[in-house]
Write a protein that holds these residues in place. Structure first.
Motif, mmCIF file in Angstrom:
data_model
loop_
_atom_site.group_PDB
_atom_site.id
_atom_site.type_symbol
_atom_site.label_atom_id
_atom_site.label_comp_id
_atom_site.label_asym_id
_atom_site.label_seq_id
_atom_site.Cartn_x
_atom_site.Cartn_y
_atom_site.Cartn_z
ATOM 1 N N ILE A 86 0.837 -1.207 0.000
ATOM 2 C CA ILE A 86 0.000 0.000 0.000
ATOM 3 C C ILE A 86 0.871 1.256 0.000
ATOM 4 N N GLY A 87 0.473 2.205 -0.825
ATOM 5 C CA GLY A 87 1.098 3.527 -0.784
ATOM 6 C C GLY A 87 0.030 4.519 -0.379
ATOM 7 N N MET A 88 0.382 5.411 0.551
ATOM 8 C CA MET A 88 -0.641 6.297 1.123
ATOM 9 C C MET A 88 -0.308 7.758 0.828
ATOM 10 N N VAL A 89 -1.321 8.489 0.344
ATOM 11 C CA VAL A 89 -1.148 9.925 0.094
ATOM 12 C C VAL A 89 -2.235 10.662 0.879
ATOM 13 N N MET A 90 -1.814 11.650 1.676
ATOM 14 C CA MET A 90 -2.779 12.345 2.535
ATOM 15 C C MET A 90 -2.975 13.789 2.082
ATOM 16 N N GLN A 91 -4.092 14.371 2.539
ATOM 17 C CA GLN A 91 -4.399 15.757 2.163
ATOM 18 C C GLN A 91 -3.299 16.717 2.648
ATOM 19 N N ASP A 92 -2.833 16.470 3.875
ATOM 20 C CA ASP A 92 -1.804 17.378 4.421
ATOM 21 C C ASP A 92 -0.394 16.839 4.146
ATOM 22 N N TYR A 93 -0.266 15.989 3.175
ATOM 23 C CA TYR A 93 0.999 15.431 2.632
ATOM 24 C C TYR A 93 1.673 14.387 3.537
ATOM 25 N N ALA A 94 1.524 14.529 4.854
ATOM 26 C CA ALA A 94 2.106 13.584 5.808
ATOM 27 C C ALA A 94 3.580 13.315 5.505
ATOM 28 N N VAL A 151 5.996 14.893 -3.800
ATOM 29 C CA VAL A 151 6.945 14.112 -2.995
ATOM 30 C C VAL A 151 6.188 12.989 -2.266
ATOM 31 N N ALA A 152 4.981 13.333 -1.750
ATOM 32 C CA ALA A 152 4.172 12.321 -1.050
ATOM 33 C C ALA A 152 3.822 11.172 -1.993
ATOM 34 N N ILE A 153 3.529 11.512 -3.244
ATOM 35 C CA ILE A 153 3.210 10.458 -4.223
ATOM 36 C C ILE A 153 4.463 9.635 -4.526
ATOM 37 N N ALA A 154 5.601 10.312 -4.657
ATOM 38 C CA ALA A 154 6.862 9.583 -4.897
ATOM 39 C C ALA A 154 7.119 8.602 -3.759
ATOM 40 N N ARG A 155 6.869 9.058 -2.526
ATOM 41 C CA ARG A 155 7.081 8.173 -1.370
ATOM 42 C C ARG A 155 6.106 6.993 -1.415
ATOM 43 N N ALA A 156 4.859 7.282 -1.854
ATOM 44 C CA ALA A 156 3.838 6.228 -1.902
ATOM 45 C C ALA A 156 4.187 5.152 -2.929
ATOM 46 N N VAL A 157 4.889 5.548 -3.991
ATOM 47 C CA VAL A 157 5.129 4.580 -5.073
ATOM 48 C C VAL A 157 6.523 3.942 -5.058
ATOM 49 N N VAL A 158 7.399 4.460 -4.207
ATOM 50 C CA VAL A 158 8.805 4.057 -4.292
ATOM 51 C C VAL A 158 9.011 2.551 -4.083
ATOM 52 N N PRO A 161 4.118 -0.427 -4.661
ATOM 53 C CA PRO A 161 2.946 -1.138 -4.122
ATOM 54 C C PRO A 161 1.887 -1.289 -5.217
ATOM 55 N N SER A 162 0.982 -2.234 -5.019
ATOM 56 C CA SER A 162 -0.055 -2.421 -6.037
ATOM 57 C C SER A 162 -1.250 -1.499 -5.787
ATOM 58 N N ILE A 163 -1.366 -1.004 -4.570
ATOM 59 C CA ILE A 163 -2.522 -0.162 -4.223
ATOM 60 C C ILE A 163 -2.045 1.213 -3.755
ATOM 61 N N ILE A 164 -2.671 2.268 -4.325
ATOM 62 C CA ILE A 164 -2.385 3.628 -3.848
ATOM 63 C C ILE A 164 -3.680 4.169 -3.251
ATOM 64 N N LEU A 165 -3.605 4.573 -2.008
ATOM 65 C CA LEU A 165 -4.763 5.146 -1.338
ATOM 66 C C LEU A 165 -4.510 6.633 -1.137
ATOM 67 N N ALA A 166 -5.464 7.451 -1.521
ATOM 68 C CA ALA A 166 -5.266 8.893 -1.403
ATOM 69 C C ALA A 166 -6.454 9.524 -0.681
#
Lengths: 221, 418
Positions: A86-94, A151-158, A161-166
């Protein structure tokens, strides 16, 4: 594949302010789908996303990721799923504010069970895929909102993972930047990633192949 | 694990100002604790070296040079042990005035010289300006007698060989007495510092362990000598130099002897000297002195202890509250809470060790530039043990604090609440 069956989530269970956020939610999301979860504030969409991300628990029901029953998994195994599936992307970037872009992107690689030798190269590739490779060493607190979300998306995909949750990934961005970020999600989806985006913005939701509406903790059909 | 350490180090680098503030705060607490423990243990400073003797049955005596037992001068511990019931030779430890002289232009001057029985010089090592104390002198087999001196003229040097005289009064077969002068060579193996305290009896001023010691400066000033010579009893006996008991003597007796024999011993001791105390009274007085001294500093000690606990808790609470959001981020990226707590633990370990290092270095610097000349500062195993306890306490809090904060929250709640 993600499969939820009769998931119930209750906050403050047994207390006077007990609140049932999700009521017997069942749904299946196939690999490669791009799904939007919409609903009013407090409807339970973020709760659903957090359960899917294995960062929140649930009272009843069953949640499967790739036929694996999440409820039975150990803390260590759950961490492994959060890291690799899982890759996670949050509204406040986290993002860790004082870290540079590359330091943030390196985090999932550092925590991975199977250590990779070329971590910096992988992190740079991930930053390149979101157009941030030129700012790799810049601290994230010096970036704009749009840059932070990249950057948050880059971290989520690095970790691939097969699933990206935003969770409201464009909530804090202007329309132009939102479009750029959605462009990145489309690109990821085209590459076979399952994307689930929680949003209250119909314009964003309409860009997804499937829309699930949550109302008062239930999926509205 | 390497990555966990890396993140802990990053935590240190990241919040530089806060970490420097915390390290200084903890260093001050470490320093205060070391001073406090030094202050507490210093109260036992005069008691512990001769604890074994003080806590046994028997007598603490001041023997004068003219002391005789069974009709002869006391020259060694066996002279006393033979006269006292239940006293073995090894349980009698005394100091002796050594009969050495300096002959200058046909005038003879007595040297201010003492010898100690083994347990006395082994149990108390005074401050040395240079060289070795009696307990550290190796027998070289040379004819020179090793001596430790205190020289107010500062003209003597380590390794100097001094030629002195020993005078014996001997009688021939016809009973005619005469003085026999023998040349004695002394080799300076150690020089005492000006503020050195040695085992030397003055008077029963306090009736407790403080009476065992005097400073060399006071002794030489009081007695009007420029130089004090200290020897090991066995060297004096080997060189066949005349000596007489003078000053302190611990006479330990077997605790199982009857009351009748105890009374007899009392009579014998009174016959030897009037200046004596039973060791049980001496011990009682010593304990009272130590307890009174500790009572005086106990409130400060308790305040420092309380301060240490409060600072440890607050430091860890501040650090954890500052870092908990990042722990939640790490959690999302695939770290378990346990590992997040480990980051906190390692970070605390770095902080504590830096604080301890800062405290020790600062104290040593202050000590050597004489800021703490009137303050007790010692580095003994107890101080190290107390510092270790503080480090462990800090580590426990560093581990528990994130647990307390995140126990009832999910990462989602932490992230949304921040």
């Amino acid at each position: 594949m993600i499969k939820l069956s009769d998931i119930r989530k209750i906050y403050n269970k047994g207390k006077s302010n007990e609140f049932e956020a999700l009521k017997e939610v069942s749904l299946t999301i196939n690999d490669g789908e791009m799904t939007a979860v919409i609903g009013k504030s407090g409807a339970g969409k973020s709760t659903l996303l957090h359960i899917l991300a294995c960062i929140d628990s649930y009272e009843d029901g069953e949640y499967y990721i790739d036929d694996m029953l999440v409820k039975n998994l150990s803390e260590k195994k759950l961490a492994e799923i959060r890291n690799s599936k899982i890759g996670m992307v949050m509204q406040d970037y986290a993002l860790v504010d004082d870290f540079s872009c590359i330091e943030n992107v390196l985090l999932p690689l550092d925590f991975a069970k199977n250590k990779k030798a070329n971590k910096t190269e992988l992190a740079m590739n991930a930053l390149k895929s979101v157009g941030m490779d030129g700012m790799a060493k810049k601290p994230v607190n010096k970036l704009s909102g749009g840059q932070k979300q990249r950057v948050a998306i880059a971290r989520a995909v690095v970790n691939e993972p097969s699933i990206i949750l935003a969770d409201e990934p464009t909530g804090a961005l202007d329309s132009k930047t939102s479009a750029e970020i959605m462009g990145l999600f489309h690109k990821l989806n085209e590459n076979g990633k399952t994307i689930i985006i929680v949003t209250h913005d119909m314009e964003i939701a309409n860009q997804c192949g499937r829309i699930i509406e949550i109302f008062d903790g239930k999926i509205k059909f | 694990m390497k990555n966990i350490c890396k993140l802990s180090l990053k935590m240190l680098k990241r919040n530089k100002l806060l970490n420097i503030y915390i390290i200084i705060q903890m260093a001050i607490v470490f320093a205060m604790t070391i001073f406090m423990v030094s202050s507490l243990t210093s109260r036992y400073h005069y008691y512990l070296p001769f604890k074994k003797f003080i806590e046994s049955d028997g007598y603490f005596c001041n023997l004068t040079s003219a002391t005789t037992v069974l009709g002869k001068y006391v020259q060694c511990s066996s002279d006393i042990s033979e006269a006292v019931y239940g006293a073995e030779e090894s349980n009698v430890q005394a100091s002796y005035r050594v009969n050495l002289s300096n002959i200058h232009e046909d005038n003879m001057y007595a040297l201010f010289s003492y010898s100690y029985d083994e347990e006395i010089y082994n149990n108390w090592i005074p401050d040395m300006q240079e060289g070795n104390w009696l307990s550290d002198i190796k027998n070289s087999g040379s004819e020179e007698i090793p001596v430790v001196v205190y020289d107010t003229t500062h003209s003597m040097k380590l390794g100097d060989v001094l030629e002195k005289q020993s005078i014996d009064y001997i009688e021939d077969d016809q009973g005619n007495g005469k003085n026999e002068v023998k040349k004695i060579k002394l080799r300076i193996d150690g020089i005492l510092s000006d503020d050195a305290e040695i085992v030397h009896y003055n008077e029963l001023e306090y009736g407790d362990c403080r009476d065992i010691f005097s400073t060399v400066k006071d002794i030489t000033e009081r007695e009007g000598y420029e130089t004090l010579y200290l020897f090991r009893s066995q060297d004096i006996h080997s060189a066949d130099i005349f000596c007489m008991s003078s000053g302190i003597a611990f006479i330990n007796t077997n605790c199982n002897i009857s009351d009748e024999l105890k009374n007899e011993n009392q009579t014998i001791i009174i016959g030897i000297t009037e200046d004596f105390m039973e060791l049980k009274d001496f011990q009682k007085n010593s304990q009272k002195y130590i307890t009174d001294e500790i009572k005086k500093i106990m409130p400060i000690f308790l305040c420092i202890l309380l301060l240490t606990i409060i600072i440890t808790i607050s430091v860890n609470a501040i650090t954890t509250y500052k870092e908990v959001t990042n722990y939640a981020l790490y959690y999302i990226c695939g770290l378990t809470w346990k590992m997040a707590m480990l980051i906190s633990l390692i970070h605390a370990a770095f902080q504590t060790l830096l604080a301890l290092f800062t405290a020790v270095i600062s104290m040593l610097v202050c000590y050597f530039i004489n800021i703490f000349s009137n303050t007790v500062l010692e580095f003994h195993p107890l101080q190290i043990l107390v510092c270790l306890a503080m480090i462990i306490m800090n580590m426990i809090f560093a581990f528990i604090m994130p647990y307390i904060i995140i126990r009832n929250s999910t990462p989602r709640e932490i992230l949304t609440s921040n």
